[in-house]
Design a protein around this motif. Structure first.
Motif, short mmCIF file in Angstrom:
data_model
loop_
_atom_site.label_atom_id
_atom_site.label_comp_id
_atom_site.label_asym_id
_atom_site.label_seq_id
_atom_site.Cartn_x
_atom_site.Cartn_y
_atom_site.Cartn_z
N ARG A 198 57.75 20.37 14.71
CA ARG A 198 58.64 21.03 13.76
C ARG A 198 59.88 21.55 14.49
O ARG A 198 60.97 21.54 13.93
CB ARG A 198 57.93 22.18 13.05
CG ARG A 198 58.82 22.90 12.05
CD ARG A 198 58.10 23.94 11.23
NE ARG A 198 57.14 23.35 10.32
CZ ARG A 198 56.45 24.05 9.41
NH1 ARG A 198 56.63 25.37 9.32
NH2 ARG A 198 55.59 23.45 8.62
N PHE A 199 59.71 21.99 15.72
CA PHE A 199 60.85 22.47 16.50
C PHE A 199 61.92 21.39 16.62
O PHE A 199 63.11 21.66 16.40
CB PHE A 199 60.39 22.92 17.89
CG PHE A 199 61.51 23.40 18.76
CD1 PHE A 199 62.00 24.70 18.64
CD2 PHE A 199 62.10 22.57 19.70
CE1 PHE A 199 63.04 25.15 19.44
CE2 PHE A 199 63.15 23.00 20.49
CZ PHE A 199 63.61 24.30 20.37
N ALA A 200 61.50 20.18 16.96
CA ALA A 200 62.46 19.08 17.10
C ALA A 200 63.14 18.79 15.77
O ALA A 200 64.36 18.52 15.72
CB ALA A 200 61.76 17.84 17.63
N ALA A 201 62.38 18.86 14.68
CA ALA A 201 62.96 18.59 13.35
C ALA A 201 64.01 19.64 12.99
O ALA A 201 65.09 19.31 12.48
CB ALA A 201 61.87 18.56 12.30
N GLU A 205 68.13 19.37 12.38
CA GLU A 205 68.80 19.88 11.18
C GLU A 205 70.02 20.73 11.53
O GLU A 205 70.96 20.83 10.73
CB GLU A 205 67.82 20.70 10.35
CG GLU A 205 66.74 19.86 9.67
CD GLU A 205 65.66 20.73 9.04
OE1 GLU A 205 65.84 21.97 9.03
OE2 GLU A 205 64.65 20.17 8.58
N THR A 206 70.02 21.34 12.70
CA THR A 206 71.18 22.15 13.09
C THR A 206 72.35 21.27 13.53
O THR A 206 73.47 21.77 13.70
CB THR A 206 70.83 23.11 14.25
OG1 THR A 206 70.59 22.35 15.45
CG2 THR A 206 69.63 23.96 13.90
N GLY A 207 72.08 20.00 13.75
CA GLY A 207 73.14 19.08 14.19
C GLY A 207 73.40 19.13 15.68
O GLY A 207 74.41 18.59 16.14
N ARG A 208 72.50 19.75 16.45
CA ARG A 208 72.72 19.86 17.89
C ARG A 208 71.64 19.12 18.67
O ARG A 208 70.58 18.87 18.21
CB ARG A 208 72.73 21.33 18.32
CG ARG A 208 73.84 22.10 17.63
CD ARG A 208 73.96 23.52 18.16
NE ARG A 208 75.02 24.21 17.46
CZ ARG A 208 76.29 24.16 17.79
NH1 ARG A 208 76.66 23.42 18.83
NH2 ARG A 208 77.21 24.84 17.12
#
Length: 208
Positions: A198-201, A205-208
């Motif tokens: 979930r961290f990677a997802a 989502e933040t675009g970074r």
């Protein structure tokens, strides 16, 4: 059978992962913290344990899965909070305790199981972190003197903690080094190690 415990802060914007801002906003940092905590909780849930605990600074939310005993953190400095968490867990159930933080979403049940099993034959288990700290500490018989006074958030925290264990005459099982998510540069490195987390997802989502 060993207990497994996570020590964590409630993922509230402005209170967690403040070293990620900037470039992340406080809200994004809190979402990343919640995602990392979620991944850590899921890893603990998937590991055989005598008891699963969360030593929490704050209040539990919908992110907490079932099966965890929640205990409040006590103490001021991190060394005091860690010592208290170990003591409280051992008082609830006098069995070995494995403790991790909420900063290693790449942790796996296999690593946690190795740590727990190591305490069958060793006095302690230690997981070094790449920033000089540690991501896991396990003790067969928790003792506050093993932690109190060890400088935390210091480049040599891990070395000093390991020295404390060695000076106490404890046999120590070493785990692989992991990277804590402490700085913006750490986030993509950790996400690459656990691309399905979930961290990677959330990071994507933040675009970074």
């Amino acid at each position: 059978m060993a207990q497994i415990m996570i020590i964590a802060k409630e993922p509230v914007a402005g209170r967690v992962k403040t070293r990620l801002t900037p470039p992340f906003s406080p809200e994004q940092a809190a979402r990343l913290a919640e995602a990392a905590l979620h991944d850590s909780l899921i890893a603990v849930s998937g590991t055989p344990a005598g008891q699963r605990l969360l030593a929490l600074d704050g209040l539990p939310g919908s992110w907490l899965p079932p099966g965890f005993v929640v205990i409040p953190q006590r103490g001021s400095g991190l060394d005091e909070r860690l010592a208290a968490a170990f003591s409280d867990a051992y008082r609830l159930r006098p069995e070995p305790v494995v403790l991790i933080g909420m900063d290693t979403p790449q942790v796996t049940p296999a690593l946690l199981d190795e740590a727990a099993r190591a305490l069958d034959s060793r006095d302690a288990v230690f997981g070094p972190a790449s920033d000089g700290g540690f991501w896991l500490l396990g003790l067969r018989e928790p003792d506050a003197s093993l932690l109190l006074g060890v400088p935390m958030s210091h480049p040599e925290t891990g070395k000093l903690q390991l020295d404390r264990l060695d000076r106490a005459g404890l046999s120590v099982h070493l785990l692989p080094e992991l990277t804590d998510v402490d700085t913006p540069a750490d986030a993509p490195e950790v996400a690459a190690q656990a691309p399905d987390s979930r961290f990677a997802a959330v990071l994507r989502e933040t675009g970074r």
